[in-house]
Design a protein around this motif. Structure first.
Motif, PDB file in Angstrom:
ATOM      1  N   GLU A 655      61.158  53.929  42.808  1.00  0.00           N
ATOM      2  CA  GLU A 655      59.856  54.416  43.241  1.00  0.00           C
ATOM      3  C   GLU A 655      60.074  55.628  44.133  1.00  0.00           C
ATOM      4  OE1 GLU A 655      58.749  51.915  47.156  1.00  0.00           O
ATOM      5  OE2 GLU A 655      58.872  50.688  45.294  1.00  0.00           O
ATOM      6  N   PRO A 656      59.070  56.475  44.305  1.00  0.00           N
ATOM      7  CA  PRO A 656      59.230  57.617  45.213  1.00  0.00           C
ATOM      8  C   PRO A 656      59.527  57.134  46.625  1.00  0.00           C
ATOM      9  CG  PRO A 656      57.308  57.914  43.819  1.00  0.00           C
ATOM     10  CD  PRO A 656      57.781  56.499  43.607  1.00  0.00           C
ATOM     11  N   THR A 657      60.630  57.604  47.165  1.00  0.00           N
ATOM     12  CA  THR A 657      61.091  57.127  48.472  1.00  0.00           C
ATOM     13  C   THR A 657      61.190  58.296  49.436  1.00  0.00           C
ATOM     14  OG1 THR A 657      62.323  55.355  47.414  1.00  0.00           O
ATOM     15  CG2 THR A 657      62.922  55.894  49.678  1.00  0.00           C
ATOM     16  N   HIS A 658      60.659  58.083  50.651  1.00  0.00           N
ATOM     17  CA  HIS A 658      60.635  59.110  51.682  1.00  0.00           C
ATOM     18  C   HIS A 658      61.882  58.964  52.541  1.00  0.00           C
ATOM     19  CE1 HIS A 658      58.671  61.190  55.295  1.00  0.00           C
ATOM     20  NE2 HIS A 658      58.807  62.097  54.342  1.00  0.00           N
ATOM     21  N   LEU A 659      62.810  59.909  52.412  1.00  0.00           N
ATOM     22  CA  LEU A 659      64.083  59.800  53.114  1.00  0.00           C
ATOM     23  C   LEU A 659      63.948  59.822  54.630  1.00  0.00           C
ATOM     24  CD1 LEU A 659      66.515  61.903  50.902  1.00  0.00           C
ATOM     25  CD2 LEU A 659      66.494  59.435  51.248  1.00  0.00           C
ATOM     26  N   PRO A 660      63.106  60.659  55.237  1.00  0.00           N
ATOM     27  CA  PRO A 660      63.009  60.636  56.710  1.00  0.00           C
ATOM     28  C   PRO A 660      62.652  59.255  57.256  1.00  0.00           C
ATOM     29  CG  PRO A 660      61.979  62.612  55.850  1.00  0.00           C
ATOM     30  CD  PRO A 660      62.326  61.759  54.670  1.00  0.00           C
ATOM     31  N   PRO A 686      64.547  67.181  57.050  1.00  0.00           N
ATOM     32  CA  PRO A 686      63.198  67.710  57.291  1.00  0.00           C
ATOM     33  C   PRO A 686      62.127  66.854  56.634  1.00  0.00           C
ATOM     34  CG  PRO A 686      64.377  69.070  55.710  1.00  0.00           C
ATOM     35  CD  PRO A 686      65.378  68.105  56.259  1.00  0.00           C
ATOM     36  N   GLY A 687      60.939  66.948  57.186  1.00  0.00           N
ATOM     37  CA  GLY A 687      59.838  66.146  56.669  1.00  0.00           C
ATOM     38  C   GLY A 687      59.408  66.537  55.276  1.00  0.00           C
ATOM     39  N   ASP A 688      59.697  67.790  54.851  1.00  0.00           N
ATOM     40  CA  ASP A 688      59.261  68.232  53.522  1.00  0.00           C
ATOM     41  C   ASP A 688      60.361  68.114  52.474  1.00  0.00           C
ATOM     42  OD1 ASP A 688      60.933  70.119  54.544  1.00  0.00           O
ATOM     43  OD2 ASP A 688      59.681  71.855  54.026  1.00  0.00           O
ATOM     44  N   VAL A 689      61.423  67.357  52.787  1.00  0.00           N
ATOM     45  CA  VAL A 689      62.470  67.167  51.796  1.00  0.00           C
ATOM     46  C   VAL A 689      61.864  66.428  50.600  1.00  0.00           C
ATOM     47  CG1 VAL A 689      63.253  64.935  52.701  1.00  0.00           C
ATOM     48  CG2 VAL A 689      64.848  66.402  51.461  1.00  0.00           C
ATOM     49  N   PRO A 690      62.243  66.781  49.375  1.00  0.00           N
ATOM     50  CA  PRO A 690      61.637  66.130  48.203  1.00  0.00           C
ATOM     51  C   PRO A 690      61.857  64.613  48.209  1.00  0.00           C
ATOM     52  CG  PRO A 690      62.840  68.097  47.547  1.00  0.00           C
ATOM     53  CD  PRO A 690      63.163  67.869  48.985  1.00  0.00           C
ATOM     54  N   LEU A 691      60.886  63.888  47.664  1.00  0.00           N
ATOM     55  CA  LEU A 691      61.030  62.445  47.505  1.00  0.00           C
ATOM     56  C   LEU A 691      62.116  62.147  46.473  1.00  0.00           C
ATOM     57  CD1 LEU A 691      57.254  61.384  47.370  1.00  0.00           C
ATOM     58  CD2 LEU A 691      58.770  61.343  49.359  1.00  0.00           C
ATOM     59  N   VAL A 692      62.782  60.996  46.634  1.00  0.00           N
ATOM     60  CA  VAL A 692      63.804  60.605  45.679  1.00  0.00           C
ATOM     61  C   VAL A 692      63.318  59.388  44.905  1.00  0.00           C
ATOM     62  CG1 VAL A 692      65.698  61.526  47.033  1.00  0.00           C
ATOM     63  CG2 VAL A 692      64.987  59.169  47.388  1.00  0.00           C
ATOM     64  N   ARG A 693      63.807  59.260  43.666  1.00  0.00           N
ATOM     65  CA  ARG A 693      63.515  58.075  42.856  1.00  0.00           C
ATOM     66  C   ARG A 693      64.566  57.030  43.191  1.00  0.00           C
ATOM     67  NH1 ARG A 693      64.462  58.285  37.928  1.00  0.00           N
ATOM     68  NH2 ARG A 693      62.933  56.805  37.168  1.00  0.00           N
ATOM     69  N   ALA A 694      64.187  56.035  43.989  1.00  0.00           N
ATOM     70  CA  ALA A 694      65.165  55.061  44.471  1.00  0.00           C
ATOM     71  C   ALA A 694      64.478  53.739  44.773  1.00  0.00           C
ATOM     72  CB  ALA A 694      65.876  55.594  45.715  1.00  0.00           C
ATOM     73  N   ASP A 695      65.315  52.728  44.902  1.00  0.00           N
ATOM     74  CA  ASP A 695      64.885  51.409  45.378  1.00  0.00           C
ATOM     75  C   ASP A 695      65.153  51.386  46.884  1.00  0.00           C
ATOM     76  OD1 ASP A 695      64.767  48.718  46.179  1.00  0.00           O
ATOM     77  OD2 ASP A 695      65.222  48.038  44.144  1.00  0.00           O
ATOM     78  N   PRO A 696      64.130  51.374  47.725  1.00  0.00           N
ATOM     79  CA  PRO A 696      64.354  51.450  49.174  1.00  0.00           C
ATOM     80  C   PRO A 696      65.284  50.354  49.683  1.00  0.00           C
ATOM     81  CG  PRO A 696      62.041  51.754  48.647  1.00  0.00           C
ATOM     82  CD  PRO A 696      62.706  51.329  47.378  1.00  0.00           C
ATOM     83  N   THR A 697      65.211  49.157  49.105  1.00  0.00           N
ATOM     84  CA  THR A 697      66.056  48.057  49.569  1.00  0.00           C
ATOM     85  C   THR A 697      67.523  48.338  49.299  1.00  0.00           C
ATOM     86  OG1 THR A 697      64.256  46.494  49.171  1.00  0.00           O
ATOM     87  CG2 THR A 697      66.481  45.586  49.390  1.00  0.00           C
ATOM     88  N   HIS A 698      67.829  48.740  48.074  1.00  0.00           N
ATOM     89  CA  HIS A 698      69.219  49.008  47.729  1.00  0.00           C
ATOM     90  C   HIS A 698      69.740  50.253  48.444  1.00  0.00           C
ATOM     91  CE1 HIS A 698      68.488  46.549  43.865  1.00  0.00           C
ATOM     92  NE2 HIS A 698      69.126  45.801  44.758  1.00  0.00           N
ATOM     93  N   LEU A 699      68.894  51.318  48.503  1.00  0.00           N
ATOM     94  CA  LEU A 699      69.333  52.514  49.225  1.00  0.00           C
ATOM     95  C   LEU A 699      69.507  52.206  50.702  1.00  0.00           C
ATOM     96  CD1 LEU A 699      70.029  55.444  48.699  1.00  0.00           C
ATOM     97  CD2 LEU A 699      67.665  56.065  49.171  1.00  0.00           C
ATOM     98  N   GLY A 700      68.744  51.220  51.197  1.00  0.00           N
ATOM     99  CA  GLY A 700      68.915  50.776  52.576  1.00  0.00           C
ATOM    100  C   GLY A 700      70.214  50.051  52.809  1.00  0.00           C
ATOM    101  N   ILE A 797      75.980  62.406  48.500  1.00  0.00           N
ATOM    102  CA  ILE A 797      75.215  61.641  47.526  1.00  0.00           C
ATOM    103  C   ILE A 797      74.212  62.579  46.848  1.00  0.00           C
ATOM    104  CG2 ILE A 797      73.623  59.713  47.182  1.00  0.00           C
ATOM    105  CD1 ILE A 797      74.752  58.470  49.735  1.00  0.00           C
ATOM    106  N   GLU A 798      74.177  62.551  45.513  1.00  0.00           N
ATOM    107  CA  GLU A 798      73.191  63.307  44.739  1.00  0.00           C
ATOM    108  C   GLU A 798      72.282  62.302  44.040  1.00  0.00           C
ATOM    109  OE1 GLU A 798      72.768  66.565  44.392  1.00  0.00           O
ATOM    110  OE2 GLU A 798      74.627  67.489  45.140  1.00  0.00           O
ATOM    111  N   LEU A 799      70.978  62.363  44.331  1.00  0.00           N
ATOM    112  CA  LEU A 799      70.015  61.460  43.724  1.00  0.00           C
ATOM    113  C   LEU A 799      68.926  62.270  43.016  1.00  0.00           C
ATOM    114  CD1 LEU A 799      69.533  58.778  46.533  1.00  0.00           C
ATOM    115  CD2 LEU A 799      70.692  58.466  44.353  1.00  0.00           C
ATOM    116  N   PRO A 800      68.388  61.765  41.921  1.00  0.00           N
ATOM    117  CA  PRO A 800      67.306  62.497  41.248  1.00  0.00           C
ATOM    118  C   PRO A 800      66.029  62.501  42.082  1.00  0.00           C
ATOM    119  CG  PRO A 800      67.667  60.370  40.200  1.00  0.00           C
ATOM    120  CD  PRO A 800      68.779  60.532  41.194  1.00  0.00           C
ATOM    121  N   ALA A 801      65.318  63.632  42.046  1.00  0.00           N
ATOM    122  CA  ALA A 801      64.054  63.729  42.779  1.00  0.00           C
ATOM    123  C   ALA A 801      62.969  62.972  42.029  1.00  0.00           C
ATOM    124  CB  ALA A 801      63.654  65.186  42.962  1.00  0.00           C
ATOM    125  N   ALA A 802      61.968  62.552  42.782  1.00  0.00           N
ATOM    126  CA  ALA A 802      60.862  61.793  42.184  1.00  0.00           C
ATOM    127  C   ALA A 802      59.979  62.724  41.371  1.00  0.00           C
ATOM    128  CB  ALA A 802      60.060  61.111  43.279  1.00  0.00           C
TER     129      ALA A 802
END
Length: 802
Positions: A655-660, A686-700, A797-802
């Motif tokens: 899902e779209p994940t907000h890295l900050p 930064p707050g405007d960094v693109p969202l990533v397609r990730a599972d927040p739990t696993h990325l956590g 780490i390189e992750l695809p953007a949402a």
């Protein structure tokens, strides 16, 4: 034929000019031929009896020093008002009859007695024939170049120059003889200075004041047209005013010719591109050879009053169209098609052979005129045999000479390029394909700098070449135009083509970014797969049509080779992924069995040790041994649990994940441990960094593992930096960096650091980083470790953007 023209208006213009010029030229030439064989005064006049500076030294009028640009007032005491009156008086008497003429100049009159003479074919060829030859030559080169490249501003300028000068010279034939078109030649004569400046300021590239607007040309032609119309009116109404204005026009022709030569000389020395400088040198050479002597003659006639026959000044004019034709055939000046060049070559051969045959015939007739054997019936047969023996070898010599003149330095690298193309089809490594192509371009085509770009999703990624640019967004305006066009585009074409005028700025930006002079598309199944950005040739010469063909062939074969290499790479990755999955499955089965067989005994050992510890005095030696047993049991339990975690299958819920927000939560969770270790954390997310397609739990799970590893590697103190930004690899992803100031990872360990059970810590299990890589790969990303700056380790780490 008309399909060559991108715009219907250009096709209509070409057809209309061709028909009009053909009709006017034919009428002028046919009308002038009627004067051959007639008795004439020994000089030439306009219909208003204005004496034309034209003639041969053996003409009676020239021998009698007839005053050029004077007006005939009377013949044998009879007043004449038109050329028809003059011809009626002279033509009714036998040739050789002397006539008394009165000539009028401003402020004076002159009397001359001049015998009449017959206007022979040789007289026509030496005077009017020179005008006709040059007129047809100018018309031919103007129309031919416009046909070859109708969208070019340079070809339009040459069209205007060729039509104005060609019709002017051909209509002069009518002005000197039949007078069917009145003084129309005066209009074209006045337009001549404008046509000269138009050509000089446009070839090889537009120069001030034409770079910003075409209005200066409009005013230039308007002023010249007004002068021409004034000459038309004055032709039959005011002799003195016509004499003055005509002098001004000819001085303007001389002056603009000198200005044009100077402008071309500057362009030849300081043109922006090699092609522009070459074009300027070719046109300058033709201009000097064809027009310098006539310009000097005009100045001598009008400024210093020296008598000059204008047919002599016109004699060298055809050399200018000839130089343009040579440049088209030899240097591909206006990117002429091959069939045009072949036609030009064989036309030259035919003309030379025909002239040689005619010359041989005339010489033979003259030589045999006084021979008795010439009357013999055997003579024609002997003459034919002699002609065959001489003309055929002459034709072969001419063929070889023309080949050397037009095609010396033929493309001798095609066989080598064919071998290079064959080699491309056998290479299965992407880097090898790219290096082989660039080497072929450098060593075979002698190209100074080339860069290969391959399309990868929403960007073009640099695969090889010398440039600092790593990727180009697919949405770049110039790239969009180039891919839509789907053919080779040169920087010169961008500057000249009217079809690309709307996109000129975008394409200029693309050429500047790629540091290229030529862009060649990589096509795969008719669709763009990348491009080849080509710099200039080491010789400084422009690219020919053969060069473009070879580059297009190599580019398309490179596209196929890259597709094959990519397919092989994907196959290898799939095989590796399958092998890894099989290993994980085997490890999972083994782990389940081992865990079941180990965890139960471990629980019993732990329980027994705890019970024994409770019944043992703290100062007993056995107490310490029992504590060691519990520690080792915990380690073994952690190993078993890590194995089970690593082999447990899972599918992330992307899902779209907000890295900050994710990083903020991480820091709050680890704050006590960071504080206890005296570790400082710098965050650049930064707050405007693109969202990533990730599972927040696993990325956590990933980020805490990397941060904890860094804390343990650094010991007390140290600094951890967490940063995130849009990736610059052209894949449209997000890059996350976690770096520390610890001892770093040795180079020999960096490739194996993510393997299961591999650890550099005395208390590590070797499972954490293996799990991290597994999670990242399940997200469609990558993870790598690098040397930190100036020390420590950096996990990327390189992750695809949402």
């Amino acid at each position: 034929m008309m399909s060559r023209f991108p715009r219907r208006a250009d096709a209509v213009l070409f057809v209309a000019l061709s028909l009009v010029t053909a009709a006017l030229s034919a009428a002028a030439v046919v009308g002038s031929l009627a004067s051959v064989g007639r008795t004439f005064p020994g000089f030439v006049v306009w219909d208003n009896l204005f004496v034309v500076p034209l003639g041969r030294p053996n003409w009676t009028g020239i021998a009698a020093d007839v005053p050029f640009r004077a007006r005939v007032k009377s013949v044998d005491g009879r007043t004449v008002t038109s050329r028809r009156d003059l011809e009626a008086l002279v033509g009714t008497t036998p040739a050789g009859t002397p006539h008394e003429y009165v000539f009028e100049r401003p402020g004076e009159r002159e009397h001359h007695t001049i015998p009449s003479m017959v206007f022979t074919p040789w007289d026509y060829l030496a005077t009017l024939g020179v005008y006709a030859l040059n007129g047809f030559a100018f018309l031919a080169v103007g129309l031919a170049v416009f046909y070859l490249k109708p969208e070019s501003r340079q070809s339009r300028a040459l069209l205007a120059f060729g039509v104005v000068w060609g019709l002017y010279l051909l209509l002069d034939l009518d002005l000197f003889t039949a007078g069917r078109f009145g003084g129309l030649a005066f209009l074209l004569e006045a337009l001549a200075p404008a046509a000269i400046l138009h050509l000089a300021l446009t070839v090889p590239e537009p120069r001030p004041p034409l770079t910003r607007s075409g209005w200066p040309l409009v005013w230039l032609y308007a002023v010249s047209g007004a002068a021409g119309l004034a000459q038309l009116w004055l032709f039959g109404h005011a002799y003195r005013a016509l004499l003055f204005l005509n002098t001004v026009v000819f001085l303007a022709i001389a002056g603009t010719s000198l200005v044009g030569m100077a402008s071309l000389a500057l362009a030849a020395a300081h043109g922006r591109t090699p092609l522009a400088r070459r074009r300027a040198r070719v046109v300058l050479t033709g201009t000097i050879v064809a027009f310098l002597v006539p310009v000097i003659g005009l100045l001598a006639f009008f400024v210093f009053g020296r008598p000059v026959s204008f047919n002599l000044l016109t004699l060298s004019g055809f050399l200018f169209p000839l130089s343009i034709g040579y440049a088209i055939a030899r240097h591909d000046l206006f990117e002429a098609d091959r069939f045009v060049k072949q036609a030009l070559v064989y036309a030259v051969i035919t003309a030379l052979v025909s002239l040689a045959y005619a010359g041989a015939l005339l010489l033979a007739n003259g030589f045999a005129a006084g021979l008795v054997s010439a009357q013999s019936p055997v003579f024609p047969i002997a003459f034919v045999l002699v002609a065959l023996a001489t003309v055929v070898p002459l034709r072969d010599r001419v063929q070889r000479a023309v080949d050397r003149l037009f095609y010396r330095g033929r493309v001798d690298y095609k066989e080598t390029v064919a071998r290079a193309s064959e080699r491309l089809t056998t290479l299965l490594d992407r880097d090898a394909v790219v290096q082989h192509l660039l080497t072929a371009l450098r060593e075979v085509l002698f190209i100074d700098g080339a860069t290969l770009w391959e399309r990868d999703d929403e960007a073009l990624v640099r695969r090889g070449g010398r440039t600092t640019l790593r990727s180009i967004p697919a949405s770049q305006p110039g790239l969009v135009v180039f891919e839509a066009r789907g053919s080779v585009v040169s920087r010169d074409e961008v500057e000249e083509s009217t079809r690309l005028r709307r996109h000129r700025d975008a394409l200029r930006a693309l050429f500047d970014a790629l540091e290229a002079t030529l862009l060649v598309p990589l096509l795969r199944r008719g669709r763009p797969a990348g491009l080849l950005a080509v710099g200039g040739k080491a010789s400084g010469r422009p690219f020919s049509a053969d060069d473009v063909d070879v580059l297009s062939t190599l580019a398309n074969q490179t596209a196929i080779a890259l597709a094959n290499a990519a397919a092989l790479e994907q196959l290898r990755e799939a095989q590796e992924s399958l092998a890894r999955a099989e290993r994980l499955a085997a490890i999972g089965e083994l782990s389940a069995a081992v865990a079941h067989g180990i965890r139960n005994p471990l629980a019993g050992i732990r329980l027994a040790a705890q019970l024994a510890l409770e019944h043992t005095a703290p100062d007993s030696p056995v107490h310490e041994n029992l504590e060691d047993v519990l520690v080792e049991v915990d380690k073994l339990e952690a190993h078993v649990r890590g194995i089970l975690d690593f082999t447990r299958p899972f599918e992330p819920h992307l899902e779209p994940t907000h890295l900050p927000a994710l990083v903020g939560a991480l820091l709050r969770t680890l704050a006590p441990r960071l504080e206890a270790g005296g570790v400082t954390v710098e965050v650049d997310v930064p707050g405007d960094v693109p969202l990533v397609r990730a599972d927040p739990t696993h990325l956590g799970q990933v980020l805490p593992e990397l941060v904890v590893n860094a804390i343990e590697a650094m010991g007390p103190g140290g600094r951890i930096t967490i940063s995130a930004a849009a990736s610059s690899n052209g894949h449209g992803g997000v890059r996350i960096d976690v770096s520390d100031t610890g001892p770093g990872v040795p180079p020999e360990m960096r490739q194996r650091i993510f393997q299961l059970f591999l650890t550099t810590k005395s208390t590590g299990t070797g499972v954490g980083l293996a799990v991290v890589r597994k999670i990242i790969e399940r997200h469609g990303g990558t993870i790598a470790v690098e040397q930190g700056a100036p020390r420590g380790a950096r996990f990327v780490i390189e992750l695809p953007a949402a």
